[in-house]
Design a protein around this motif. Structure first.
Motif, PDB file in Angstrom:
ATOM      1  N   GLU A 180       0.833  -1.206   0.000  1.00 50.52           N
ATOM      2  CA  GLU A 180       0.000   0.000   0.000  1.00 50.52           C
ATOM      3  C   GLU A 180       0.871   1.261   0.000  1.00 50.52           C
ATOM      4  O   GLU A 180       0.599   2.219  -0.723  1.00 50.52           O
ATOM      5  CB  GLU A 180      -0.934  -0.010   1.212  1.00 50.52           C
ATOM      6  CG  GLU A 180      -1.827   1.196   1.317  1.00 50.52           C
ATOM      7  CD  GLU A 180      -2.904   1.281   0.253  1.00 50.52           C
ATOM      8  OE1 GLU A 180      -3.360   2.406  -0.025  1.00 50.52           O
ATOM      9  OE2 GLU A 180      -3.286   0.240  -0.302  1.00 50.52           O
ATOM     10  N   ASP A 198       0.881   4.065  -2.875  1.00 50.34           N
ATOM     11  CA  ASP A 198       0.522   5.414  -2.446  1.00 50.34           C
ATOM     12  C   ASP A 198       1.619   6.415  -2.818  1.00 50.34           C
ATOM     13  O   ASP A 198       1.341   7.474  -3.388  1.00 50.34           O
ATOM     14  CB  ASP A 198       0.304   5.407  -0.930  1.00 50.34           C
ATOM     15  CG  ASP A 198      -0.692   6.441  -0.472  1.00 50.34           C
ATOM     16  OD1 ASP A 198      -1.736   6.608  -1.131  1.00 50.34           O
ATOM     17  OD2 ASP A 198      -0.417   7.085   0.548  1.00 50.34           O
ATOM     18  N   THR A 221      -3.572  10.084  -3.734  1.00 52.92           N
ATOM     19  CA  THR A 221      -3.245   8.894  -2.945  1.00 52.92           C
ATOM     20  C   THR A 221      -3.951   7.677  -3.544  1.00 52.92           C
ATOM     21  O   THR A 221      -4.835   7.804  -4.400  1.00 52.92           O
ATOM     22  CB  THR A 221      -3.716   9.064  -1.488  1.00 52.92           C
ATOM     23  OG1 THR A 221      -5.152   9.118  -1.473  1.00 52.92           O
ATOM     24  CG2 THR A 221      -3.125  10.316  -0.848  1.00 52.92           C
ATOM     25  N   HIS A 222      -3.577   6.509  -3.051  1.00 46.19           N
ATOM     26  CA  HIS A 222      -4.227   5.284  -3.506  1.00 46.19           C
ATOM     27  C   HIS A 222      -5.709   5.294  -3.135  1.00 46.19           C
ATOM     28  O   HIS A 222      -6.566   4.901  -3.939  1.00 46.19           O
ATOM     29  CB  HIS A 222      -3.520   4.062  -2.919  1.00 46.19           C
ATOM     30  CG  HIS A 222      -3.954   2.773  -3.528  1.00 46.19           C
ATOM     31  ND1 HIS A 222      -3.931   1.606  -2.840  1.00 46.19           N
ATOM     32  CD2 HIS A 222      -4.456   2.476  -4.757  1.00 46.19           C
ATOM     33  CE1 HIS A 222      -4.379   0.630  -3.622  1.00 46.19           C
ATOM     34  NE2 HIS A 222      -4.707   1.133  -4.778  1.00 46.19           N
ATOM     35  N   THR A 223      -6.038   5.755  -1.944  1.00 44.46           N
ATOM     36  CA  THR A 223      -7.442   5.852  -1.538  1.00 44.46           C
ATOM     37  C   THR A 223      -8.202   6.796  -2.464  1.00 44.46           C
ATOM     38  O   THR A 223      -9.328   6.503  -2.881  1.00 44.46           O
ATOM     39  CB  THR A 223      -7.560   6.328  -0.074  1.00 44.46           C
ATOM     40  OG1 THR A 223      -6.882   5.389   0.766  1.00 44.46           O
ATOM     41  CG2 THR A 223      -9.004   6.461   0.362  1.00 44.46           C
ATOM     42  N   GLN A 224      -7.599   7.914  -2.811  1.00 41.37           N
ATOM     43  CA  GLN A 224      -8.246   8.851  -3.723  1.00 41.37           C
ATOM     44  C   GLN A 224      -8.430   8.220  -5.103  1.00 41.37           C
ATOM     45  O   GLN A 224      -9.462   8.408  -5.745  1.00 41.37           O
ATOM     46  CB  GLN A 224      -7.436  10.144  -3.810  1.00 41.37           C
ATOM     47  CG  GLN A 224      -7.491  10.937  -2.518  1.00 41.37           C
ATOM     48  CD  GLN A 224      -6.447  12.041  -2.455  1.00 41.37           C
ATOM     49  OE1 GLN A 224      -5.506  12.086  -3.245  1.00 41.37           O
ATOM     50  NE2 GLN A 224      -6.611  12.932  -1.493  1.00 41.37           N
ATOM     51  N   GLU A 284      -8.885   5.047  -5.667  1.00 43.05           N
ATOM     52  CA  GLU A 284      -9.998   4.104  -5.519  1.00 43.05           C
ATOM     53  C   GLU A 284     -11.339   4.827  -5.556  1.00 43.05           C
ATOM     54  O   GLU A 284     -12.311   4.323  -6.127  1.00 43.05           O
ATOM     55  CB  GLU A 284      -9.865   3.295  -4.233  1.00 43.05           C
ATOM     56  CG  GLU A 284      -8.746   2.273  -4.270  1.00 43.05           C
ATOM     57  CD  GLU A 284      -8.941   1.217  -5.351  1.00 43.05           C
ATOM     58  OE1 GLU A 284     -10.074   0.756  -5.562  1.00 43.05           O
ATOM     59  OE2 GLU A 284      -7.945   0.863  -6.001  1.00 43.05           O
ATOM     60  N   ILE A 295     -15.526   1.307  -0.666  1.00 42.38           N
ATOM     61  CA  ILE A 295     -14.076   1.226  -0.478  1.00 42.38           C
ATOM     62  C   ILE A 295     -13.720   0.747   0.924  1.00 42.38           C
ATOM     63  O   ILE A 295     -12.553   0.747   1.309  1.00 42.38           O
ATOM     64  CB  ILE A 295     -13.342   2.547  -0.810  1.00 42.38           C
ATOM     65  CG1 ILE A 295     -13.771   3.684   0.092  1.00 42.38           C
ATOM     66  CG2 ILE A 295     -13.499   2.898  -2.270  1.00 42.38           C
ATOM     67  CD1 ILE A 295     -12.885   4.900  -0.033  1.00 42.38           C
ATOM     68  N   THR A 344     -14.337   1.797   4.159  1.00 46.13           N
ATOM     69  CA  THR A 344     -13.696   2.726   5.082  1.00 46.13           C
ATOM     70  C   THR A 344     -14.762   3.555   5.795  1.00 46.13           C
ATOM     71  O   THR A 344     -15.923   3.553   5.406  1.00 46.13           O
ATOM     72  CB  THR A 344     -12.678   3.625   4.350  1.00 46.13           C
ATOM     73  OG1 THR A 344     -11.848   4.271   5.307  1.00 46.13           O
ATOM     74  CG2 THR A 344     -13.343   4.662   3.475  1.00 46.13           C
ATOM     75  N   GLN A 347     -11.183  12.583   2.225  1.00 49.76           N
ATOM     76  CA  GLN A 347     -10.588  12.353   0.900  1.00 49.76           C
ATOM     77  C   GLN A 347     -11.374  13.076  -0.193  1.00 49.76           C
ATOM     78  O   GLN A 347     -10.782  13.651  -1.118  1.00 49.76           O
ATOM     79  CB  GLN A 347     -10.499  10.854   0.609  1.00 49.76           C
ATOM     80  CG  GLN A 347      -9.577  10.089   1.529  1.00 49.76           C
ATOM     81  CD  GLN A 347      -8.130  10.534   1.455  1.00 49.76           C
ATOM     82  OE1 GLN A 347      -7.685  11.166   0.492  1.00 49.76           O
ATOM     83  NE2 GLN A 347      -7.365  10.205   2.475  1.00 49.76           N
TER      84      GLN A 347
END
Length: 170
Positions: free
Chosen positions: A30, A34, A44-47, A49, A71, A73, A81
């Motif tokens: 991760e 990221d 970012t990776h979350t963004q 996704e 996602i 979370t 995010q």
């Protein structure tokens, strides 16, 4: 590792080593993704996704709570995010016409562009850091293990276990 190792309150050293290695590998993977996405695409990776989920959604829009669920979370983390993505002009937030409490988020054209630019980076990283390190048989075995864990998590979602140590649940 024997079945009894999984029954005790404390993990046996060999079982604990497997768990620790799993955590280290997933966190390192991760972190690598990221870092590379931030360096090359400013997200970012979350963004990333979030952008993927929105791109796949009808009208490139989703209710915030559904986005958080998709996602896996917390809603507050998605809100943070989405605020960052909104500042970059990659998404926009709006109220639901039918429900004033509902907040929706929509992928903008620049957001779709950023996603399309970042996708080759992600695909390259998945190959380089994950797939190239294993053969087809290992990938099939990993898929089987992930399916087992996923099924187990689904079962626990339906029938949660107790919160206390050693509680087996109902």
């Amino acid at each position: 590792m024997g079945a009894g190792d999984f029954e005790s309150r404390w993990l046996a050293p060999d079982v604990n080593a497997v768990w620790t290695r799993f955590l280290q590998v997933t966190h390192r993977l991760e972190h690598q993704i990221d870092r590379r996405l931030q360096e090359r695409h400013g997200i970012t990776h979350t963004q990333y996704e979030i952008l993927v989920r929105l791109a796949d959604a009808e009208d490139r829009s989703m209710r915030m709570s559904d986005l958080a669920d998709s996602i896996v979370t917390a809603k507050s983390a998605v809100t943070y995010q989405v605020n960052k993505l909104s500042e970059l002009g990659l998404v926009e937030r709006f109220k639901c016409d039918k429900d004033n409490r509902g907040v929706w988020v929509k992928l903008t054209d620049p957001g779709l562009e950023r996603l399309e630019q970042a996708a080759p980076c992600i695909l390259s990283l998945v190959r380089e850091l994950f797939l190239d390190a294993i053969n087809c048989d290992q990938a099939a075995e990993l898929d089987k293990l992930l399916g087992t864990w996923s099924d187990n998590l689904d079962e626990h979602d339906r029938h949660p276990i107790g919160d206390g140590p050693g509680e087996a649940g109902a």
